[in-house]
Design an enzyme around this catalytic site. Structure first.
Site, PDB file in Angstrom:
ATOM      1  CB  SER A 114       9.921  35.789-105.178  1.00 24.56           C
ATOM      2  OG  SER A 114      10.047  35.322-106.501  1.00 24.56           O
ATOM      3  CE1 TYR A 131      15.285  35.433-104.244  1.00 22.29           C
ATOM      4  CE2 TYR A 131      13.521  34.557-105.620  1.00 22.29           C
ATOM      5  CZ  TYR A 131      14.126  35.629-104.983  1.00 22.29           C
ATOM      6  OH  TYR A 131      13.585  36.881-105.085  1.00 22.29           O
TER       7      TYR A 131
END
Length: 275
Positions: A144, A157
């Site tokens: 990501s 995350y």
């Protein structure tokens, strides 16, 4: 261009999600045989399998934070197809709430790291054991832009995805090339990573329809348009092709319209109709 992926066995973890399903469709279009993993999205997984029609596929449920489930996933794949040529490690978790680190519970931190990083570790370990026997194989990790730029309110995350994008990818490129060595007729084992930016998927589609949100998101992009799942899928297929990406390994590709950690556009400069 010819990918030479027809007949290859490709395992996609998290195949029932927005990006995972797009990746599955692209590989099916190339004639690959697919192992479609899901954890809880059985209805979406079945719809995807039906949509893929004549493509040769199997559905396998597994909680990839559990060692026995990861082993069973690969055992099912080998039982059906005899091998796995490519692993797309796409499965992950995301806490939808913004939670600052000083407010974050240990449970949330552990759940995210398990869902993002441990699941990738267990998948990769089982895959690399196969690669060591096959002497062939490649992998694409899905991280990501949070790994690159950070994500306030989602440090758990960002940390897990950064481990995939950098620590794992760059370490395993050297391991993969040893267990699946280069030969005159084979480029050698490869592993790469893609980092999607903001992408229109079911879980955020409604949010991104809001003009103010869309302008805020695209204001950091040189190409002010939100990504589509196909953008990520095309990159995954390219990197998985030994014909097209034969000399590419250990690389992290950011697919986010030239996103930077600063504003590149004033909101009034953005044409909301194209984002």
């Amino acid at each position: 261009m010819e990918t030479q992926l027809a007949g290859k066995v490709v395992m996609i973890t998290g195949a029932s999600g927005g990006i995972g399903s797009a990746i599955s469709r692209k590989f099916a279009a190339e004639g690959a045989r697919l192992v479609l993993h899901y954890r809880s999205g059985i209805d979406r997984a079945r719809l995807l399998q039906k949509e893929l029609g004549s493509a040769e596929t199997i559905l396998v449920r597994a909680d990839l934070t559990k060692e026995k489930d990861a082993k069973r996933l690969f055992a099912e794949a080998v039982k059906q197809f005899g091998r796995v040529d490519t692993l797309i490690a796409n499965a992950g978790v995301w806490e939808t709430r913004d939670v600052l680190l000083h407010d974050m519970s240990l449970r949330q931190w552990q759940n995210t790291i398990e869902g993002v990083l441990t699941s990738a570790f267990l998948s990769l370990r089982e895959f690399m054991r196969l690669v060591a026997r096959q002497k062939k194989g490649n992998a694409v990790l899905v991280a990501s832009t949070a790994a690159v730029f950070g994500e306030a309110g989602h440090a758990d995350y960002a940390a897990g995805k950064a481990a995939l994008a950098y620590g794992l990818t760059r370490s395993l490129k050297n391991e993969m090339s040893r267990i699946a060595p280069h030969r005159r007729d084979y480029c050698g084992g490869r592993i790469n990573c893609i980092c999607p930016g903001w992408t229109v998927v079911p879980r955020n589609a409604a949010k991104l329809k809001d003009t103010a949100t869309a302008k805020k998101v695209t204001a950091t992009m040189a190409l002010p348009q939100i990504g589509r799942p196909d953008d990520m899928a095309n990159a995954a297929v390219f990197l998985s092709s030994d014909a097209l990406a034969r000399h590419i390994t250990g690389q992290t590709l950011v697919i986010a319209g030239g996103m930077e950690g600063r504003l590149l556009w004033r909101p009034e400069e953005i044409d909301a109709s194209i984002v």
